[in-house]
Design an enzyme around this catalytic site. Sequence first.
Site, PDB file in Angstrom:
ATOM      1  N   VAL A 173      22.821  45.102  41.767  1.00  0.00           N
ATOM      2  CA  VAL A 173      24.191  45.533  41.542  1.00  0.00           C
ATOM      3  C   VAL A 173      25.146  44.403  41.934  1.00  0.00           C
ATOM      4  O   VAL A 173      25.113  43.918  43.067  1.00  0.00           O
ATOM      5  CB  VAL A 173      24.507  46.821  42.328  1.00  0.00           C
ATOM      6  CG1 VAL A 173      25.945  47.260  42.084  1.00  0.00           C
ATOM      7  CG2 VAL A 173      23.530  47.926  41.948  1.00  0.00           C
ATOM      8  N   LYS A 174      25.973  44.003  40.961  1.00  0.00           N
ATOM      9  CA  LYS A 174      26.926  42.902  41.178  1.00  0.00           C
ATOM     10  C   LYS A 174      28.297  43.504  41.485  1.00  0.00           C
ATOM     11  O   LYS A 174      28.861  44.232  40.686  1.00  0.00           O
ATOM     12  CB  LYS A 174      26.973  42.019  39.933  1.00  0.00           C
ATOM     13  CG  LYS A 174      27.832  40.804  40.089  1.00  0.00           C
ATOM     14  CD  LYS A 174      27.721  39.754  38.996  1.00  0.00           C
ATOM     15  CE  LYS A 174      27.411  40.155  37.611  1.00  0.00           C
ATOM     16  NZ  LYS A 174      27.578  39.053  36.642  1.00  0.00           N
ATOM     17  N   ILE A 175      28.816  43.168  42.660  1.00  0.00           N
ATOM     18  CA  ILE A 175      30.082  43.706  43.154  1.00  0.00           C
ATOM     19  C   ILE A 175      31.095  42.570  43.261  1.00  0.00           C
ATOM     20  O   ILE A 175      30.756  41.476  43.710  1.00  0.00           O
ATOM     21  CB  ILE A 175      29.899  44.313  44.570  1.00  0.00           C
ATOM     22  CG1 ILE A 175      28.721  45.279  44.644  1.00  0.00           C
ATOM     23  CG2 ILE A 175      31.185  44.950  45.066  1.00  0.00           C
ATOM     24  CD1 ILE A 175      28.897  46.561  43.917  1.00  0.00           C
TER      25      ILE A 175
END
Length: 130
Positions: free
Chosen positions: A87-89
């Site tokens: 997951v890229k935040i």
Amino acid sequence: MARGVLLFLDTANLGEIRKYLSWGVIEGVTTNQKIFAMEKDCSFEQRIRDICALIEGPVSVETTSHDYNELVEEGRYYRSLAPNVVVKIAMYKDGTGLRVVKTLAAEGIPTNVTTLMSARQALLAAKAGA
């Protein structure tokens, strides 16, 4: 998977992924909704599943929400699509991104952080669990 430097392909195009995988140089894929928008006639969720089926390495999928709770739920959902989703935040000025990273990392969900503008931000992201 190669050790040391990992090379990621920034795309949502299955043909591109297959091409560069055949060269033996790609260890992962990163994508976001802007990149995905260039693809036609396919579901975002199905494309993520298809990409994850092609590549053994990490597939980074960027979140789009801005609210902490929505980001956490979005991250959990993306991770549920395939076991190699990361997951890229985004790095938010108010620390929301770091809080999300900490929460997801505590749940065993791998994360990375985008829109880093300094080494200090990279250190903070790593300390939060990215």
